[in-house]
Motif scaffolding. Structure first.
Motif, short mmCIF file in Angstrom:
data_model
loop_
_atom_site.label_atom_id
_atom_site.label_comp_id
_atom_site.label_asym_id
_atom_site.label_seq_id
_atom_site.Cartn_x
_atom_site.Cartn_y
_atom_site.Cartn_z
N LEU A 58 36.67 -8.95 -26.08
CA LEU A 58 38.06 -9.07 -25.64
C LEU A 58 38.94 -9.22 -26.88
O LEU A 58 38.80 -10.18 -27.62
CB LEU A 58 38.23 -10.28 -24.71
N ILE A 59 39.81 -8.24 -27.08
CA ILE A 59 40.67 -8.21 -28.28
C ILE A 59 42.10 -8.52 -27.86
O ILE A 59 42.64 -7.90 -26.95
CB ILE A 59 40.58 -6.85 -28.99
N ARG A 60 42.72 -9.46 -28.56
CA ARG A 60 44.07 -9.92 -28.22
C ARG A 60 45.01 -9.69 -29.40
O ARG A 60 44.63 -9.87 -30.56
CB ARG A 60 44.04 -11.40 -27.86
N GLN A 61 46.22 -9.28 -29.09
CA GLN A 61 47.22 -9.12 -30.15
C GLN A 61 47.73 -10.49 -30.55
O GLN A 61 48.23 -11.26 -29.74
CB GLN A 61 48.38 -8.26 -29.66
N LEU B 58 39.85 -5.02 -23.31
CA LEU B 58 38.46 -5.35 -23.05
C LEU B 58 37.58 -4.15 -23.39
O LEU B 58 37.79 -3.06 -22.86
CB LEU B 58 38.26 -5.75 -21.59
N LEU B 59 36.62 -4.36 -24.27
CA LEU B 59 35.63 -3.34 -24.61
C LEU B 59 34.30 -3.71 -23.96
O LEU B 59 33.89 -4.88 -24.01
CB LEU B 59 35.44 -3.23 -26.13
N VAL B 60 33.65 -2.74 -23.35
CA VAL B 60 32.40 -2.98 -22.63
C VAL B 60 31.43 -1.86 -22.94
O VAL B 60 31.80 -0.68 -22.87
CB VAL B 60 32.64 -3.02 -21.09
N TYR B 61 30.21 -2.20 -23.31
CA TYR B 61 29.19 -1.16 -23.50
C TYR B 61 27.80 -1.75 -23.28
O TYR B 61 27.58 -2.95 -23.48
CB TYR B 61 29.29 -0.53 -24.89
N VAL B 62 26.88 -0.91 -22.83
CA VAL B 62 25.49 -1.32 -22.63
C VAL B 62 24.75 -1.14 -23.94
O VAL B 62 24.78 -0.06 -24.54
CB VAL B 62 24.83 -0.50 -21.50
N GLU B 63 24.09 -2.18 -24.38
CA GLU B 63 23.44 -2.18 -25.69
C GLU B 63 22.48 -1.00 -25.86
O GLU B 63 22.51 -0.29 -26.85
CB GLU B 63 22.67 -3.49 -25.86
N ASP B 64 21.64 -0.75 -24.85
CA ASP B 64 20.61 0.28 -24.99
C ASP B 64 21.05 1.65 -24.52
O ASP B 64 20.42 2.65 -24.86
CB ASP B 64 19.36 -0.13 -24.20
N GLU B 65 22.11 1.72 -23.71
CA GLU B 65 22.57 3.01 -23.20
C GLU B 65 24.10 3.07 -23.27
O GLU B 65 24.79 3.05 -22.25
CB GLU B 65 22.10 3.21 -21.75
N LEU C 56 37.14 -13.10 -27.18
CA LEU C 56 35.90 -13.34 -26.44
C LEU C 56 34.87 -12.31 -26.89
O LEU C 56 35.19 -11.12 -27.00
CB LEU C 56 36.15 -13.21 -24.93
N ALA C 57 33.68 -12.76 -27.16
CA ALA C 57 32.56 -11.86 -27.46
C ALA C 57 31.34 -12.40 -26.73
O ALA C 57 30.83 -13.48 -27.06
CB ALA C 57 32.31 -11.78 -28.97
N GLU C 58 30.92 -11.69 -25.71
CA GLU C 58 29.82 -12.15 -24.87
C GLU C 58 28.77 -11.05 -24.73
O GLU C 58 29.10 -9.87 -24.71
CB GLU C 58 30.32 -12.52 -23.47
N SER C 59 27.54 -11.46 -24.62
CA SER C 59 26.45 -10.55 -24.31
C SER C 59 25.80 -11.04 -23.02
O SER C 59 25.30 -12.17 -22.96
CB SER C 59 25.43 -10.52 -25.45
#
Length: 714
Positions: free
Chosen positions: A422-425, A366-373, A435-438
């Motif tokens: 969400l990256i799956r092998q 799972l990769l998570v980041y805030v768009e502006d920060e 999964l790609a969500e905003s």
């Protein structure tokens, strides 16, 4: 995956984040790609010894890689070094020593095994790999470096020593085996398991003489690194290699297209391009799902199915060379080790893979980041999951700092978005975006608040959970689970009254987030599905655990360890969350006929237990009456009440006639059952149930009542 990574790069670029250097041919070996041993070479090119890889070594490891050529200086060995015939008594002795956990005997057996020389035929692939990297990669590093450079002199000296050592690859492997055993004899017993697999494999050869593949990494290095300013395996050296190494090798690279078609295309992301990516996209190591590295996009030209439309390899998507490197650098930045828990973590996938230990949980990245920060240091990734072995972490406590950061962001930048990838092998060397969500930070904050409130949408329910050895059990109540704990819980199907479970394919994290974040059009059917699945997967567990709780039989209660009891409490908290999502609050459902049926069965257990204590001399049946009727009540509450009435008369008659202080609990239970029956007479239960009804029946049964712990303290 390109679109998601490009968006990530745009966010980092706008924020002015300095990205790590990326090279299309330099990769970072993964610690989960197999155990690794450092092979020290002396100035004459002989193996001076082997060591384990320390955490400092892992952080600096690097290797020049190209799939068809193998990697260097970290070489992967897939065949055992020694050729020991299957029929020898050595194999039986080794098995006996391992069973007895006799390390000294195992080392003596390995010392004996070293007398068998490596077999050139069995090791052909490894020998060919060593010759290839000796001539190509070691030679290339030697040609690219200046031996007089005092800062990086270790690199050309290492390349020279490796070329000397690899003149006779079979001799080199023989020295590796000899020095590995010498290290064990000198006290490196922590390497015993790895060395045994390296030398002998995973067991004796099978009937046709073949051996199962192994997966050991050998990181060749210098024996006297202390004499050099920079260690071979360090971040500084890795950066230096990326700086001096050409993007394409002098020979063996795939030529660029010459028909002009590719150059006529524009980059799909930035338009006009100075030059498109013709060779393979730069590989990026992704924790958990692609430790060996994976390109951003791949359409392998040698697979006939990929040639149907004439677009394969890098030509399937036109991308500028520089942009390809920048996107790879963005993906590497977000998955740096020091950013674990902040911008990435592993989460349960609801899937398993077979291993020698049975079914093992596969994890997604799972990769998570805030768009502006994007550089904000709150542990956003840890908000969504925790490790499988973690029992005591509490969602509301552990995520308090994240919620505080979300509140601050919502005030400063109410439109801020949190991006989830969400990256799956999919298979070895292949991954896909599952999964790609905003999500707006406001939406996530409200979702977290609803999640925690839902976990409190329960009647009083508790279980004694044993602590560490020597510590008394503590009374635990249901707590809000991490989202991926829901995935993990629903990947087990509990059977035989919760004494064991079967690993089954479960849901994905996306389905949990649909409910947590109240996704329009998805959350209500999703909540009903999850509630139904929770009951189907855990009903045996709940009947078993709470049935054992109500008896004084310590042996029966000991069938349920701490992890099992925590799973039972977690399933209860999920019921509360899902009922809340469906607008069934405890103030309402605790007066419902279905809840009262569950409470009636719980009270019946109390009365039955008291009867057994006083009339049967403490002889208690395997199941108390209410517990035994739970499967009936689940499907037909009215039938369960009717059956209970038929069987309860003898216990009620005894309680009514009995006298004395020691029968007070029985009389209390009869009185409470009378009140419940009067309520059910006014509003009787139905003969069918849906998922909400079944959840309320179970909660009514599990709710704490006077004397419900049955004298058991865990």
């Amino acid at each position: 995956m390109l679109s998601e990574v490009y968006r990530l790069w745009c966010s980092l670029d706008r924020a002015g984040v300095e990205l790590p250097r990326v090279h299309p041919r330099v990769n970072i070996p993964g610690s989960t790609s197999g155990p690794c041993l450092r092979v020290r070479l002396n100035p004459e090119g002989r193996v001076a010894g082997l060591d384990g890889v320390t955490p400092d070594d892992w952080s600096g490891l690097w290797t020049v890689v190209r799939t068809s050529e193998g990697s260097f200086p970290v070489i992967r060995v897939k065949q055992p070094l020694l050729s020991v015939p299957a029929g020898l008594v050595l194999w039986a002795e080794l098995a006996e020593a391992k069973k007895a956990k006799d390390q000294r005997r195992r080392i003596r057996i390995l010392q004996e095994a070293v007398s068998f020389a490596p077999d050139a035929l069995l090791l052909k692939k490894t020998l060919d790999l060593i010759r290839r990297v000796r001539d190509e990669k070691a030679g290339e590093l030697l040609a690219c470096t200046d031996p007089c450079d005092p800062d990086f002199a270790a690199l050309p000296e290492f390349a020279r020593r490796f070329q000397l050592a690899a003149r006779e690859p079979l001799t080199l492997l023989g020295e590796v085996g000899t020095q590995a055993v010498a290290g064990l004899l000198s006290g490196q017993s922590e390497l015993l398991d790895v060395v045994e697999v390296l030398l002998l494999g995973k067991g004796a050869p099978i009937d046709d003489g073949s051996r199962p593949d192994i997966n050991i990494q050998l990181a060749f290095c210098l024996d006297d690194e202390r004499l050099y300013r920079r260690r071979l395996y360090s971040r500084h050296m890795r950066e230096f290699v990326m700086q001096i190494l050409p993007s394409e090798p002098d020979a063996g690279g795939r030529p660029a297209p010459t028909d002009g078609r590719a150059e006529a295309l524009e980059c799909a992301f930035i338009g006009v391009s100075k030059g498109l990516q013709h060779s393979a996209f730069p590989p990026v190591r992704l924790p958990l799902v692609a430790e060996k590295g994976v390109p951003l996009v791949s359409m392998f030209s040698e697979a006939a199915c990929n040639r149907r439309y004439g677009l394969t390899d890098s030509s399937v998507v036109p991308v500028d060379k520089g942009m390809a490197l920048q996107m790879a650098a963005a993906l590497r930045w977000v998955t740096l080790d020091e950013r674990r828990g902040v911008t990435w973590r592993g989460v349960a996938s609801g899937k398993f893979e077979a291993s020698s230990r049975g079914k093992v949980e596969k994890r997604d990245l799972l990769l998570v980041y805030v768009e502006d920060e994007p550089e904000i240091r709150a542990e956003f990734a840890d908000f969504f999951g925790t490790d499988a072995s973690t029992l005591q972490k509490q969602f509301d406590v552990e995520t308090a700092s994240v919620c505080e950061a979300l509140e601050g962001l919502s005030k400063r930048k109410p439109q801020s978005q949190l991006n989830l990838i969400l990256i799956r092998q999919a298979s070895e060397g292949q991954v896909h975006v599952a999964l790609a969500e905003s999500v707006s930070v406001v939406e996530l904050l409200h979702g977290a608040q609803r999640w925690q409130e839902g976990a409190r949408n329960l009647p009083p329910i508790a279980l004694p959970v044993p602590g560490s050895k020597g510590q008394k059990a503590e009374l635990h109540r249901p707590r809000a689970p991490f989202p991926d704990q829901v995935v993990r819980l629903l990947s087990e199907d509990w059977v035989t009254n919760g004494t064991r479970s079967n690993k089954v394919e479960g849901i994905g994290l996306g389905q949990v987030l649909e409910v947590m974040l109240c996704k329009p059009g998805k959350w209500e059917p999703g909540a009903r599905y999850l509630l139904d699945l929770t009951l189907r997967r855990t009903q045996s567990l709940l009947v078993g655990v709470f049935g054992a709780l109500r008896t004084p039989d310590r042996r029966k209660w000991d069938d349920y360890g701490a992890a099992v009891r925590e799973n039972a409490l977690r399933s209860v908290s999920i019921m509360g969350i899902l009922l809340s999502a469906l607008d069934r609050q405890k103030e309402t459902y605790m007066d419902s006929p279905t809840f009262l049926v569950g409470r009636l069965l719980s009270l019946a257990d109390t009365l039955h237990l008291e009867y057994c204590k006083h009339v049967r001399g403490g002889d208690i049946p395997p199941q108390l009456i209410g517990n035994a009727l739970m499967p009936v009540a689940r499907d037909n509450p009215l039938a369960a009440v009717d059956r209970l009435g038929e069987r309860l008369s003898v216990y009620k008659a005894w309680a009514t006639k009995a006298s004395g202080d020691d029968v007070g609990l029985a009389k209390w239970a009869v009185g409470q059952m009378g009140e419940v029956c009067r309520s059910l007479a006014e509003k009787p239960p139905s003969i069918t149930t849906n998922e909400v009804d079944r959840a309320e029946i179970f909660l009514g049964y599990m709710a704490s009542t006077k004397g419900s712990s049955g004298g058991t303290n865990g």
